[in-house]
Structures are given as C-alpha cells and as structure tokens.
Design a protein around this motif. Structure first.
Motif, PDB file in Angstrom:
ATOM      1  N   LEU A 243      52.985 118.235   2.367  1.00 37.56           N
ATOM      2  CA  LEU A 243      51.749 118.052   3.444  1.00 37.56           C
ATOM      3  C   LEU A 243      51.999 117.010   4.595  1.00 37.56           C
ATOM      4  O   LEU A 243      51.714 117.278   5.786  1.00 37.56           O
ATOM      5  CB  LEU A 243      50.590 117.779   2.630  1.00 37.56           C
ATOM      6  N   LEU A 244      52.659 115.829   4.115  1.00 35.04           N
ATOM      7  CA  LEU A 244      52.768 114.756   5.120  1.00 35.04           C
ATOM      8  C   LEU A 244      53.970 115.351   6.226  1.00 35.04           C
ATOM      9  O   LEU A 244      53.652 115.250   7.434  1.00 35.04           O
ATOM     10  CB  LEU A 244      53.608 113.742   4.559  1.00 35.04           C
ATOM     11  N   GLU A 245      54.780 116.153   5.487  1.00 37.82           N
ATOM     12  CA  GLU A 245      55.725 116.580   6.817  1.00 37.82           C
ATOM     13  C   GLU A 245      55.213 117.612   7.866  1.00 37.82           C
ATOM     14  O   GLU A 245      55.358 117.739   8.924  1.00 37.82           O
ATOM     15  CB  GLU A 245      56.914 117.366   5.880  1.00 37.82           C
ATOM     16  N   SER A 246      54.393 118.543   7.087  1.00 33.86           N
ATOM     17  CA  SER A 246      53.517 119.422   7.984  1.00 33.86           C
ATOM     18  C   SER A 246      52.772 118.462   8.938  1.00 33.86           C
ATOM     19  O   SER A 246      52.473 119.274   9.932  1.00 33.86           O
ATOM     20  CB  SER A 246      52.798 120.554   7.036  1.00 33.86           C
ATOM     21  N   LEU A 247      52.060 117.676   8.477  1.00 31.94           N
ATOM     22  CA  LEU A 247      51.236 116.910   9.490  1.00 31.94           C
ATOM     23  C   LEU A 247      52.035 116.234  10.753  1.00 31.94           C
ATOM     24  O   LEU A 247      51.417 116.388  11.734  1.00 31.94           O
ATOM     25  CB  LEU A 247      50.307 115.891   8.582  1.00 31.94           C
ATOM     26  N   ASP A 248      53.192 115.762  10.093  1.00 33.71           N
ATOM     27  CA  ASP A 248      53.887 115.100  11.285  1.00 33.71           C
ATOM     28  C   ASP A 248      54.547 116.018  12.251  1.00 33.71           C
ATOM     29  O   ASP A 248      54.545 115.888  13.337  1.00 33.71           O
ATOM     30  CB  ASP A 248      55.028 114.396  10.526  1.00 33.71           C
ATOM     31  N   SER A 255      53.517 109.991   9.315  1.00 36.27           N
ATOM     32  CA  SER A 255      52.655 109.402   8.286  1.00 36.27           C
ATOM     33  C   SER A 255      53.133 108.364   7.224  1.00 36.27           C
ATOM     34  O   SER A 255      54.303 108.295   7.121  1.00 36.27           O
ATOM     35  CB  SER A 255      51.970 110.808   7.520  1.00 36.27           C
ATOM     36  N   PRO A 256      52.049 107.751   7.031  1.00 30.57           N
ATOM     37  CA  PRO A 256      52.623 106.636   6.093  1.00 30.57           C
ATOM     38  C   PRO A 256      53.018 107.306   4.687  1.00 30.57           C
ATOM     39  O   PRO A 256      52.285 108.395   4.296  1.00 30.57           O
ATOM     40  CB  PRO A 256      51.623 105.637   6.025  1.00 30.57           C
ATOM     41  N   ARG A 257      53.985 106.769   4.026  1.00 30.60           N
ATOM     42  CA  ARG A 257      54.403 107.427   2.656  1.00 30.60           C
ATOM     43  C   ARG A 257      53.826 106.844   1.512  1.00 30.60           C
ATOM     44  O   ARG A 257      54.148 106.950   0.361  1.00 30.60           O
ATOM     45  CB  ARG A 257      55.976 107.508   2.700  1.00 30.60           C
ATOM     46  N   HIS A 258      53.581 105.437   1.491  1.00 32.49           N
ATOM     47  CA  HIS A 258      53.075 104.780   0.421  1.00 32.49           C
ATOM     48  C   HIS A 258      51.566 105.287   0.051  1.00 32.49           C
ATOM     49  O   HIS A 258      50.631 105.587   0.709  1.00 32.49           O
ATOM     50  CB  HIS A 258      53.105 103.220   0.810  1.00 32.49           C
ATOM     51  N   HIS A 259      51.415 105.245  -1.213  1.00 30.22           N
ATOM     52  CA  HIS A 259      50.243 105.788  -2.044  1.00 30.22           C
ATOM     53  C   HIS A 259      49.116 104.857  -1.673  1.00 30.22           C
ATOM     54  O   HIS A 259      49.303 103.574  -1.569  1.00 30.22           O
ATOM     55  CB  HIS A 259      50.430 105.889  -3.464  1.00 30.22           C
ATOM     56  N   GLY A 260      48.025 105.263  -1.721  1.00 33.81           N
ATOM     57  CA  GLY A 260      46.740 104.609  -1.639  1.00 33.81           C
ATOM     58  C   GLY A 260      45.857 104.135  -2.781  1.00 33.81           C
ATOM     59  O   GLY A 260      46.705 104.407  -4.153  1.00 33.81           O
ATOM     60  N   TYR A 261      44.561 103.750  -2.862  1.00 30.50           N
ATOM     61  CA  TYR A 261      44.055 103.677  -4.023  1.00 30.50           C
ATOM     62  C   TYR A 261      43.157 104.775  -4.523  1.00 30.50           C
ATOM     63  O   TYR A 261      42.508 105.383  -3.550  1.00 30.50           O
ATOM     64  CB  TYR A 261      43.193 102.372  -3.844  1.00 30.50           C
ATOM     65  N   ASP A 262      42.951 104.789  -5.815  1.00 32.51           N
ATOM     66  CA  ASP A 262      41.824 105.876  -6.267  1.00 32.51           C
ATOM     67  C   ASP A 262      40.858 104.953  -6.451  1.00 32.51           C
ATOM     68  O   ASP A 262      40.667 103.804  -6.047  1.00 32.51           O
ATOM     69  CB  ASP A 262      42.329 106.773  -7.641  1.00 32.51           C
ATOM     70  N   ALA A 263      39.647 105.453  -6.976  1.00 32.69           N
ATOM     71  CA  ALA A 263      38.476 104.987  -7.047  1.00 32.69           C
ATOM     72  C   ALA A 263      38.295 103.543  -7.692  1.00 32.69           C
ATOM     73  O   ALA A 263      37.965 102.766  -7.301  1.00 32.69           O
ATOM     74  CB  ALA A 263      37.134 105.852  -7.444  1.00 32.69           C
ATOM     75  N   VAL A 264      38.944 103.737  -9.019  1.00 33.74           N
ATOM     76  CA  VAL A 264      39.065 102.498  -9.708  1.00 33.74           C
ATOM     77  C   VAL A 264      39.958 101.310  -9.046  1.00 33.74           C
ATOM     78  O   VAL A 264      39.718 100.229  -9.209  1.00 33.74           O
ATOM     79  CB  VAL A 264      39.588 102.844 -11.211  1.00 33.74           C
ATOM     80  N   GLU A 265      41.069 101.927  -8.656  1.00 34.66           N
ATOM     81  CA  GLU A 265      41.979 100.858  -8.128  1.00 34.66           C
ATOM     82  C   GLU A 265      41.291 100.369  -6.857  1.00 34.66           C
ATOM     83  O   GLU A 265      41.633  98.965  -6.493  1.00 34.66           O
ATOM     84  CB  GLU A 265      43.282 101.689  -7.662  1.00 34.66           C
TER      85      GLU A 265
END
Length: 557
Positions: A243-248, A255-265
């Motif tokens: 998906l990131l490759e397609s967006l780019d 696009s940034p490749r590092h993951h973000g937070y879920d709700a609890v994180e």
C-alpha cells in the motif's frame, strides 16, 4: 482508527485463516441461510436493520441461534414496523434456540461444537465434514481433528454456563444445516481471548465448507461504515508495504515506514508525554476507550488537541494545553459549497458493498466545512503550496479523490462510474467469490487454540458493558432503555437475582463498584443494582459509564 477499537480482533483472526479481514456473506446469503448464529450481538439496539433480514430468513424456513449472556428483546419478539402484521400483530420470535452463555465462554462453546461435529462424522463418515473442500482448500485439519478429539464436559459446562444437552442440541442443528452463517459483534471481539474465539468459529465453518456457497459464511457485523471502510482505505497504524509503495507511486511522495500507535499504545504515549499533537476526526475518544480517568489525565498532557466534530462531546473538555474544535458537516448535511458543485461521499457496508451517500439537510451554519475539505486545508497549510499532492483539487472535487483511490487500491477500478450506479458495487472477496483463500499459504487455515475463559475470584462477577436502545456509540439520547425495562437512569448494574441474594444485596440497592485486574482496583461510585435475568456469575453495565472500571491493559490478544 475506529476499526482498531471495535473489530480489530475480527481482522486479526480472519486474515491468517481465510485471507481477508471482512465478512464473506451478502444480504441475500442471510435471507437464504439454513442456520444463522447471532453471537455477542444485540441487533434490536445496535443493528436494527438486521432484524428484518433475519425475519426473511425465518420466513424461508431458516433457523436462528442466539448466543448472549443477556436475553435481548429484539431476537425474541420482532415487530417489523414496515409491515401491517408488524404494526398490529404479535411479532415474530426470531431465535429458535437461546444459549445464555457466560461472558467469555464462547471459545469453549465453539470448541465443543467442533468436537461434536467431528464425533458425528466419525460415526457416519461423509455426512458432516465437507472432506473434498477440506482436502482441496484448507490446511491444518489433522492437527485440529486431533485437538478436538476429546472434550472435558465438566470444564466446558463451567466455562459456558450451559448444559451439555443444550450444546448437543445446537450441534444437531449444525449437523443438519447445509448452509450456516456465524454473525458476531463486540460481545465477541472485546474479550481478552477474542482472536482465538473467532478462529474457533472459523474452524467450525471450514469443517462444513461454509464458504463460497449461498447462505453460508462469516459475518462480523460492523456498526457503521467507517469501521470497515476506513481499514479498506488503508487506515491502520501498521500499513502494508504494497500500500505504501502504491501511494508513493501515485502521489510522488515517500511515505514513512515506521509503525504508529494503536488506541491503547496512544493512551500510553499520552501518559509518557510523548504526544505533541492529537487530531480526532469524529468520535469521542475519552469516552470510547477504557480506563477513563487515566486516559483523560493523559489527554490533558498533550500540547495541542484538535477535534473535528459534528456535535459537542466529553473529549472537548479534557483537552490539551492548547485546544481547537473544528465543527464540521455531518453525513446528512448538504455539501454544496464547491467550485465543482454539490459533492457526495462513498461508504462500505458490512457486506463489502460500496455505494454513494449524499446529505439532504441544510447545515446549521454556512461556515461549516466538510471533513475532506478540513483535512485537505490542514495538509496544504502544513506542507505548503509546492507539495506534490494537489490538496486543493481533492477538496473541491471528491471525484479526484476517488480517481486516486481507483489507481491505488485493488477492487476500485473505474470507481467514479461504478459508485454512481443504483446499488453501487461489491468489492472482491475470494472466500465468497471463488472459494479461495489469499492467506500466506494459499489455503484456509484450521487453527488450534487452548481453552480459555473468565473465572472470577470468589465473591466477584464478570462484567460486560452494553449500550441502551437510544444510544449510538458514546452518544445517548435519553435515560431510558425500553427494551430492557429500565428508565430514568444509566448508572445501573444488571445482576442475576440469585447472585444478588448470594452476595447479600437487594434489587435497587445503591452501591460503589470495584473492579480488579492484575492486582489493581478501579472504582466507580453510586450505581443502582437491578435484578435482571443475565447469565449467572455475570453482570452488565452501560458503556461509557462503566469504562472507568476497565483497565487499559485488559485488551484482546
């Protein structure tokens, strides 16, 4: 990400087992099914349109099994307001069997059902298991069959609160059915062991080949379009590389490749003072999550909170050091202040149908902007006018957004043309369309999970949270819950009369409620006890009033 808060467990269970994180049935399948399980779900309050679909199934001779700690009125006496008989008649009992299961006992139930189906297949080979399907399309059957070869009935009855005969009777219905659907909602997905529970449900569906044929499949029921549609659009803290490759490629960005937070994180990051800006588009984060006191204290540590909202809510008053509230158009409002004329949106329902939606109401103010416009203007202000993405074009003409989607996401080819057809279009769904599974091994996957259930200490009850009839997510429109016979208040705890007596309380007593989790206590004061026919050993209270009792680490695994 509302998917993260509602049906993350469904995606986590379905993707590795059937290769797609969505349901595999159509509305017509529900009409044509021989047997439908409604598990951890209250359609009368949360999915009322589903009741008419269940009634059509019943009218065609189908059977319905309700699995729920609470006896919900809509499944026992449905009066369809769109029919004469529904208005003047006595209603239709939808549930043929009601399994009043203990909270958290669903995993044990479906393990028992799998055991009984395999036992009947051993007695009468070729009558229960769809062996040709299992051999050609699945993996892991031998390990599953071995794991379910024996069953501890005493522990199963303890875990479920059900009699062995009840479970055997329902297994008989499964054995006789040639087309079965399992429906479930948050009563399943919010359990700590919910992922294993849903995988066990998939096992039973795979056994009888209940994928890719009329009237059969898996049906996680979402409450509104965002829960499924936003994940389809790639809204996730861990987006896939494709998906990131397609967006780019589409936008000329990286696009940034590092993951973000879920709700609890995210809640934990608030506590650690690691969040500078928090933007909430819709929703009411402080009351949608657990551990209310901890969450609200964390939100007030944030540098800037921004709420894009259609109406005031609690999150607006537990804000960061600086706070912005940006009022926005609702989906029912006209969105016609664009150089390209009036705009419409597109949504995806629980059946993977994408269709258009357009507001007809006059907005309460001429100054309100639509969410796409607000997001685009924020992006343009942040990145500047020379950014490769033409934010202004997307804000002025939503067809531009859909054209981008058509080139980024599979299944959305010719998006703008197809979404304008009367009924929209259906997204590809390999288990439903071709009886195939796009897992990492190219097959449906049987899994083996250990038995797990909730066993409270002596003198404690297991709490579930529920919504009232006049409630939409965190928003409630009154203090009455007419289907449950409760009026004039929401700070109530529903408890079985025998449990009340054993604990030394009486109906209508005013109490403080204490929850325990990993040695830590949470307390919520001044709740009224209500004697109610819930499952013994269990209690129920309204969401979000009882959120303060739920520890943030008590999450699905």
């Amino acid at each position: 990400d509302c998917s993260n808060m509602c049906h993350e467990s469904s995606g986590s269970a379905l993707n590795p087992t059937i290769g797609i994180g969505k349901g595999t049935v159509s509305l017509e399948d529900i009409h044509d099914s021989e047997l439908i399980f409604v598990v951890g779900q209250n359609p009368g309050t949360n999915h009322p349109r589903m009741l008419s679909a269940l009634k059509e199934c019943k009218d065609k001779g189908g059977k319905v099994v309700a699995v729920n700690p609470l006896p919900e009125a809509g499944l026992f006496n449905f009066k369809d307001p769109q029919t004469v008989s529904g208005v003047v008649g006595g209603g239709t009992p939808l549930a043929d069997e009601y399994l009043q299961i203990k909270v958290g006992g669903d995993l044990a139930l479906f393990q028992a059902l799998g055991h009984l189906l395999l036992a009947e297949e051993a007695r009468n080979p070729g009558t229960v298991v769809d062996l040709s399907f299992v051999e050609a399309q699945t993996d892991g059957f031998d390990a599953y069959r071995e794991a379910r070869g024996e069953l501890d009935w005493a522990e199963t009855e303890k875990a479920t609160g059900l009699d062995r005969q009840q479970i055997e009777d329902v297994a008989g219905m499964l054995i006789r059915s040639k087309a079965t659907i399992f429906c479930w909602a948050l009563g399943v997905t919010q359990q700590p062991h919910s992922v294993d529970t849903i995988k066990e449900m998939v096992n039973v569906l795979l056994l009888q080949g209940n994928f890719g044929k009329p009237g059969a499949g898996a049906c996680p029921v979402r409450g509104h379009s965002n829960v499924q549609g936003d994940r389809t659009m790639g809204i996730w803290e861990k987006p896939k590389e494709w998906l990131l490759e397609s967006l780019d490629k589409e936008f000329g960005i990286e696009s940034p490749r590092h993951h973000g937070y879920d709700a609890v994180e995210a809640m934990e990051a608030f506590e650690r003072n690691e969040v500078d800006v928090f933007v909430s588009m819709g929703g009411n984060f402080s009351l949608a999550c657990s551990d209310t006191e901890t969450l609200e204290a964390g939100m007030q540590r944030i540098g800037l909170t921004v709420h894009i909202s259609t109406k005031p809510n609690r999150s607006h008053v537990v804000h960061g050091r600086t706070s912005l509230i940006l009022p926005t158009l609702g989906r029912t409002d006209k969105d016609d202040k664009h150089s390209k004329g009036a705009q419409f949106l597109s949504v995806e329902d629980s059946m993977s149908v994408v269709h258009s939606t357009q507001g007809r109401l006059a907005p309460v103010s001429d100054h309100l902007l639509a969410e796409p416009v607000i997001v685009a203007r924020m992006a343009e202000a942040t990145f500047g006018p020379d950014h490769p993405v033409d934010w202004k074009a997307m804000a002025e003409d939503y067809d531009v957004v859909r054209d981008h989607i058509s080139r980024v996401l599979p299944g959305f080819e010719d998006f703008n043309t197809r979404v304008r057809t009367k009924n929209g279009f259906v997204l590809p769904n390999p288990p439903r369309d071709t009886r195939s599974f796009k897992t990492d091994i190219g097959r449906g996957r049987f899994t083996v999970s250990p038995l797990e259930y909730l066993s409270p200490p002596k003198g404690h009850l297991v709490l579930q949270t529920i919504r009232s009839h006049d409630q939409y997510n965190t928003t409630f429109y009154g203090l009455d819950d007419r289907y449950r016979g409760i009026s004039g208040g929401r700070r109530v705890i529903l408890v079985h009369p025998e449990d009340l007596a054993e604990l030394g309380f009486q109906d209508r007593d005013l109490v403080d409620v204490v929850s325990t989790f990993r040695g830590q206590d949470r307390q919520a004061d001044k709740f009224r006890l209500v004697a109610y026919p819930t499952a013994k050993g269990c209690a129920a209270a309204y969401f979000p009033e009882a959120n303060a009792l739920v520890h943030k680490e008590n999450v699905a695994r």
